[in-house]
Design a protein around this motif. Structure first.
Motif: not given
Length: 245
Positions: A132-142
């Motif tokens: 879930g944290i990795d998904e959040e980071r991916a969203s921030i990166a996008a």
């Protein structure tokens, strides 16, 4: 200092370009995307810290599961060994001891397997948290990539305007006498970016001071080629037909 009225009026063109360059520099340094990107960077730093903690929890759970699996393997190896010895012994005493130990080992294995199930659930839960944290980071990166694209596009447009203004400034500055240009640059540094200002209707457009009394008389009596300074802001005061004198 002396300079023709036309040369002095060229300073207004130069000042206009310098003001434009200042504005463009400010806009380049304060693009709206920059603040949003800084906020995203702060969010990502916080999320990375959270991930480090979550990953530590996951690694601890995995290590515990590995230990339990190793303990189960050891118990199963002992069960296999004792079962084999039980099949090959004829001693009543040995049989009783082996059977008792096998019962204990079976209980131990059952306990370990129950612990395994609990820890396996902990591992699964921890993996879910990390994912879930990795998904959040991916969203921030996008989101950051999108903002960076918008920022770069805006910066490119402003840079084009700046380059054009700089070329125009070179041309205008080339038409101003060297001594007058040097004096203007000195006034501009002291005047916070404004070195020359139009006198319009007796009012300096650099500081909005209206000339009266002796200050006005000094300006009115000055020769057209005299380079005057505003008595209030000390900037070059450029006279034109709008000056009201």
């Amino acid at each position: 200092m002396k300079a023709s009225p036309a040369e002095q009026q060229e300073l207004l063109r130069l000042q206009s370009l310098d003001t434009r360059l200042q504005q463009l520099a400010h806009r380049l340094g304060a693009l709206p995307q920059a603040a949003a990107l800084a906020e995203l960077a702060k969010r990502d730093t916080a999320v990375r810290g959270t991930r480090a903690e979550a990953f530590g929890t996951l690694e601890d759970a995995r290590a515990e599961l590995t230990r339990l699996e190793s303990d189960v393997e050891i118990v199963e190896a002992r069960i296999a060994r004792d079962s084999d010895r039980l099949q090959h012994t004829s001693s009543t005493k040995d049989v009783a001891a082996l059977e008792s130990e096998l019962v204990s080992l079976a209980r131990r294995r059952a306990d370990l397997e129950d612990q395994e199930l609990v820890v396996m659930q902990r591992v699964e839960d921890a993996e879910g948290v990390v994912a879930g944290i990795d998904e959040e980071r991916a969203s921030i990166a996008a989101e950051a990539a999108k903002l960076e694209g918008e920022r770069d596009q805006a910066a490119a447009g402003l840079a084009t305007e700046r380059d054009a203004a700089e070329r125009d400034r070179v041309v205008v500055a080339g038409g101003v006498p060297a001594d007058l240009l040097k004096f203007y640059e000195q006034r501009r540094v002291r005047g916070g970016g404004v070195g020359a200002a139009l006198l319009r209707q007796r009012t300096c457009q650099g500081c909005n001071m209206t000339l009266t009394g002796s200050a006005f008389e000094d300006v009115r009596r000055a020769a057209p080629d005299d380079v005057l300074l505003c008595p209030e802001c000390d900037r070059i005061l450029v006279r034109t037909d709008e000056s009201g004198i």
